[in-house]
Design a protein around this motif. Structure first.
Motif, PDB file in Angstrom:
ATOM      1  N   ALA A  43      62.469  23.128 -28.775  1.00  0.00           N
ATOM      2  CA  ALA A  43      63.211  22.814 -27.766  1.00  0.00           C
ATOM      3  C   ALA A  43      62.521  22.284 -26.531  1.00  0.00           C
ATOM      4  CB  ALA A  43      64.017  24.167 -27.392  1.00  0.00           C
ATOM      5  N   MET A  44      62.948  21.674 -25.856  1.00  0.00           N
ATOM      6  CA  MET A  44      62.275  21.182 -24.379  1.00  0.00           C
ATOM      7  C   MET A  44      62.020  22.414 -24.076  1.00  0.00           C
ATOM      8  SD  MET A  44      64.731  18.070 -23.399  1.00  0.00           S
ATOM      9  CE  MET A  44      64.655  16.403 -24.092  1.00  0.00           C
ATOM     10  N   ASN A  45      60.473  22.355 -23.402  1.00  0.00           N
ATOM     11  CA  ASN A  45      60.008  23.713 -22.834  1.00  0.00           C
ATOM     12  C   ASN A  45      60.598  23.915 -21.306  1.00  0.00           C
ATOM     13  OD1 ASN A  45      58.558  21.952 -21.111  1.00  0.00           O
ATOM     14  ND2 ASN A  45      56.573  22.608 -21.982  1.00  0.00           N
ATOM     15  N   ARG A  46      60.393  25.072 -20.863  1.00  0.00           N
ATOM     16  CA  ARG A  46      60.876  25.552 -19.224  1.00  0.00           C
ATOM     17  C   ARG A  46      60.333  24.958 -18.319  1.00  0.00           C
ATOM     18  NH1 ARG A  46      60.873  32.179 -19.905  1.00  0.00           N
ATOM     19  NH2 ARG A  46      62.491  32.407 -21.341  1.00  0.00           N
ATOM     20  N   LYS A  47      59.347  24.359 -18.325  1.00  0.00           N
ATOM     21  CA  LYS A  47      58.755  23.370 -17.364  1.00  0.00           C
ATOM     22  C   LYS A  47      59.565  22.219 -17.196  1.00  0.00           C
ATOM     23  CE  LYS A  47      54.679  20.895 -15.801  1.00  0.00           C
ATOM     24  NZ  LYS A  47      53.309  20.715 -16.345  1.00  0.00           N
ATOM     25  N   PHE A  48      59.927  21.555 -18.325  1.00  0.00           N
ATOM     26  CA  PHE A  48      60.670  20.417 -18.103  1.00  0.00           C
ATOM     27  C   PHE A  48      62.075  20.656 -17.812  1.00  0.00           C
ATOM     28  CE2 PHE A  48      63.537  17.186 -19.878  1.00  0.00           C
ATOM     29  CZ  PHE A  48      63.081  16.093 -19.215  1.00  0.00           C
ATOM     30  N   VAL A  49      62.643  21.707 -18.370  1.00  0.00           N
ATOM     31  CA  VAL A  49      64.181  22.044 -18.023  1.00  0.00           C
ATOM     32  C   VAL A  49      64.274  22.463 -16.756  1.00  0.00           C
ATOM     33  CG1 VAL A  49      66.129  23.749 -18.500  1.00  0.00           C
ATOM     34  CG2 VAL A  49      64.428  22.842 -20.294  1.00  0.00           C
ATOM     35  N   HIS A  50      63.238  23.011 -16.117  1.00  0.00           N
ATOM     36  CA  HIS A  50      63.492  23.058 -14.667  1.00  0.00           C
ATOM     37  C   HIS A  50      63.145  22.224 -13.745  1.00  0.00           C
ATOM     38  CE1 HIS A  50      63.645  27.913 -14.102  1.00  0.00           C
ATOM     39  NE2 HIS A  50      63.163  27.771 -15.363  1.00  0.00           N
ATOM     40  N   TRP A  51      62.508  21.027 -14.167  1.00  0.00           N
ATOM     41  CA  TRP A  51      62.342  19.714 -13.658  1.00  0.00           C
ATOM     42  C   TRP A  51      63.675  18.914 -13.611  1.00  0.00           C
ATOM     43  CZ3 TRP A  51      62.840  14.794 -14.933  1.00  0.00           C
ATOM     44  CH2 TRP A  51      62.325  13.822 -14.030  1.00  0.00           C
ATOM     45  N   ALA A  52      64.169  19.074 -14.790  1.00  0.00           N
ATOM     46  CA  ALA A  52      65.416  18.086 -14.952  1.00  0.00           C
ATOM     47  C   ALA A  52      66.516  18.761 -14.266  1.00  0.00           C
ATOM     48  CB  ALA A  52      65.709  18.167 -16.585  1.00  0.00           C
ATOM     49  N   ALA A  53      66.629  20.134 -14.282  1.00  0.00           N
ATOM     50  CA  ALA A  53      67.737  20.798 -13.526  1.00  0.00           C
ATOM     51  C   ALA A  53      67.746  20.523 -11.759  1.00  0.00           C
ATOM     52  CB  ALA A  53      67.495  22.262 -13.416  1.00  0.00           C
ATOM     53  N   VAL A  54      66.419  20.170 -11.529  1.00  0.00           N
ATOM     54  CA  VAL A  54      66.430  19.723  -9.955  1.00  0.00           C
ATOM     55  C   VAL A  54      66.337  18.355  -9.660  1.00  0.00           C
ATOM     56  CG1 VAL A  54      64.637  19.766  -8.046  1.00  0.00           C
ATOM     57  CG2 VAL A  54      64.960  21.732  -9.424  1.00  0.00           C
ATOM     58  N   HIS A  55      66.089  17.479 -10.518  1.00  0.00           N
ATOM     59  CA  HIS A  55      66.024  16.258 -10.476  1.00  0.00           C
ATOM     60  C   HIS A  55      67.302  15.193 -11.077  1.00  0.00           C
ATOM     61  CE1 HIS A  55      61.884  17.169  -9.549  1.00  0.00           C
ATOM     62  NE2 HIS A  55      61.558  16.261  -8.561  1.00  0.00           N
ATOM     63  N   PHE A  56      67.776  15.854 -12.006  1.00  0.00           N
ATOM     64  CA  PHE A  56      68.661  15.036 -12.786  1.00  0.00           C
ATOM     65  C   PHE A  56      70.039  14.989 -11.865  1.00  0.00           C
ATOM     66  CE2 PHE A  56      68.366  15.158 -17.569  1.00  0.00           C
ATOM     67  CZ  PHE A  56      66.994  14.714 -17.548  1.00  0.00           C
ATOM     68  N   ASP A  57      70.424  15.869 -11.008  1.00  0.00           N
ATOM     69  CA  ASP A  57      71.530  15.741 -10.148  1.00  0.00           C
ATOM     70  C   ASP A  57      72.978  15.333 -11.032  1.00  0.00           C
ATOM     71  OD1 ASP A  57      72.955  16.180  -7.769  1.00  0.00           O
ATOM     72  OD2 ASP A  57      72.609  13.980  -7.220  1.00  0.00           O
ATOM     73  N   TRP A  58      73.023  16.038 -12.079  1.00  0.00           N
ATOM     74  CA  TRP A  58      73.966  15.897 -12.938  1.00  0.00           C
ATOM     75  C   TRP A  58      75.260  16.526 -12.487  1.00  0.00           C
ATOM     76  CZ3 TRP A  58      72.434  13.471 -17.930  1.00  0.00           C
ATOM     77  CH2 TRP A  58      73.254  13.221 -18.627  1.00  0.00           C
ATOM     78  N   PRO A  59      76.499  15.856 -12.571  1.00  0.00           N
ATOM     79  CA  PRO A  59      77.569  16.222 -12.090  1.00  0.00           C
ATOM     80  C   PRO A  59      78.174  17.532 -12.639  1.00  0.00           C
ATOM     81  CG  PRO A  59      78.098  13.942 -12.385  1.00  0.00           C
ATOM     82  CD  PRO A  59      76.685  14.225 -13.086  1.00  0.00           C
ATOM     83  N   ASP A  60      78.276  18.799 -12.222  1.00  0.00           N
ATOM     84  CA  ASP A  60      78.710  20.080 -12.524  1.00  0.00           C
ATOM     85  C   ASP A  60      77.342  20.582 -13.031  1.00  0.00           C
ATOM     86  OD1 ASP A  60      81.225  19.537 -11.869  1.00  0.00           O
ATOM     87  OD2 ASP A  60      81.701  18.980 -14.051  1.00  0.00           O
ATOM     88  N   TYR A  61      76.191  19.978 -13.239  1.00  0.00           N
ATOM     89  CA  TYR A  61      74.963  20.939 -13.610  1.00  0.00           C
ATOM     90  C   TYR A  61      73.865  20.694 -12.805  1.00  0.00           C
ATOM     91  CZ  TYR A  61      77.359  21.642 -17.995  1.00  0.00           C
ATOM     92  OH  TYR A  61      78.433  21.819 -18.982  1.00  0.00           O
ATOM     93  N   THR A  62      74.256  20.449 -11.267  1.00  0.00           N
ATOM     94  CA  THR A  62      73.284  20.589 -10.450  1.00  0.00           C
ATOM     95  C   THR A  62      72.226  21.729 -10.452  1.00  0.00           C
ATOM     96  OG1 THR A  62      74.590  21.424  -8.592  1.00  0.00           O
ATOM     97  CG2 THR A  62      74.523  19.230  -8.820  1.00  0.00           C
ATOM     98  N   SER A  63      71.182  21.935  -9.782  1.00  0.00           N
ATOM     99  CA  SER A  63      70.338  22.871  -9.531  1.00  0.00           C
ATOM    100  C   SER A  63      70.868  24.143  -9.207  1.00  0.00           C
ATOM    101  CB  SER A  63      69.161  22.681  -8.880  1.00  0.00           C
ATOM    102  OG  SER A  63      69.288  22.357  -7.572  1.00  0.00           O
TER     103      SER A  63
END
Length: 239
Positions: A43-63
């Motif tokens: 799986a993608m590691n937590r470092k990248f997942v946390h980065w993605a959560a902050v930067h993706f700005d995905w509808p309904d899945y924002t940080s």
């Protein structure tokens, strides 16, 4: 016959499409950070997942959305990452090298010209992608109905429509309450969500709670890549 998806207008695909934007950001991260780290299970590691959560700005899945549920995020906690990773692999934009995902030459081409990949991304994701919890036979069966779905939404979403506005156009007299609820949930997950994640639709949810449905509107990307018979058809009414 499946409606053809072909980008013919000059629109900012990365700005409008959460999926394309997420794919671009993931490949860019892999290119600049020496790869996306993987866990022992792959799986993608937590470092990248946390980065993605902050930067993706995905509808309904924002940080804010994600961290309100869990303070420690794994790939399994962020469903958009499942789709991003699957599409990156499907299009051969990344390759695995031991415990990392690295960009391919094709992946770097994608970074330079993401709009040229949009037609394939949209076609493969909307019509053929098998999401978690879906069956291959269901996806194949739905391919027969995308022509109807897109033309229906094309008309109803001109001025904004709700999920119920769309679902009630289908005969439901024979459905039990439970079956009707399942049809509604499947329509939202299998039809509306992919269109929103591609950036063809947007859901206006301001002031709504988590389980409430918003109002759907077509984005400029819809008209830039879809030409449908219903473009000149009048509004559908239900008695």
């Amino acid at each position: 016959m499946l409606p053809e998806i072909e980008l013919v207008a000059d629109v900012d695909v990365v700005a409008m499409s959460p999926l394309v934007r997420g794919m671009v950001m993931a490949v860019s991260y892999a290119d600049t950070e020496g790869g996306i780290g993987l866990t022992a299970s792959g799986a993608m590691n937590r470092k990248f997942v946390h980065w993605a959560a902050v930067h993706f700005d995905w509808p309904d899945y924002t940080s804010e959305d994600l961290y309100s549920i869990s303070k420690v995020l794994n790939e399994a906690d962020m469903p958009p990452l499942w789709v991003v990773r699957d599409m990156l692999k499907h299009l051969r934009l990344v390759r695995r090298n031991k415990d990392r995902l690295l960009p391919t030459k094709r992946g770097r081409d994608f970074l330079a010209r993401p709009h040229t990949f949009f037609d394939q991304i949209a076609t493969d994701y909307l019509y053929a992608y098998i999401d978690y919890g879906q069956a291959q036979d269901d996806v194949r069966e739905r391919m027969r109905w995308w022509h109807v779905f897109l033309n229906l939404i094309n008309i109803k979403a001109r001025k904004g429509c709700s999920l119920d506005d769309l679902v009630k156009l289908y005969p439901s007299e024979s459905y039990s309450v439970t079956q009707a609820s399942m049809v509604r949930a499947e329509f939202r997950h299998d039809i509306m969500r992919p269109l929103c994640w591609l950036g063809l639709l947007r859901e206006e949810r301001e002031g709504l709670k988590f389980l409430q449905d918003g109002t759907y509107y077509k984005t400029p990307l819809w008209g830039a890549c879809l030409e449908l018979e219903s473009d000149t058809q009048a509004e559908i009414t239900v008695s």
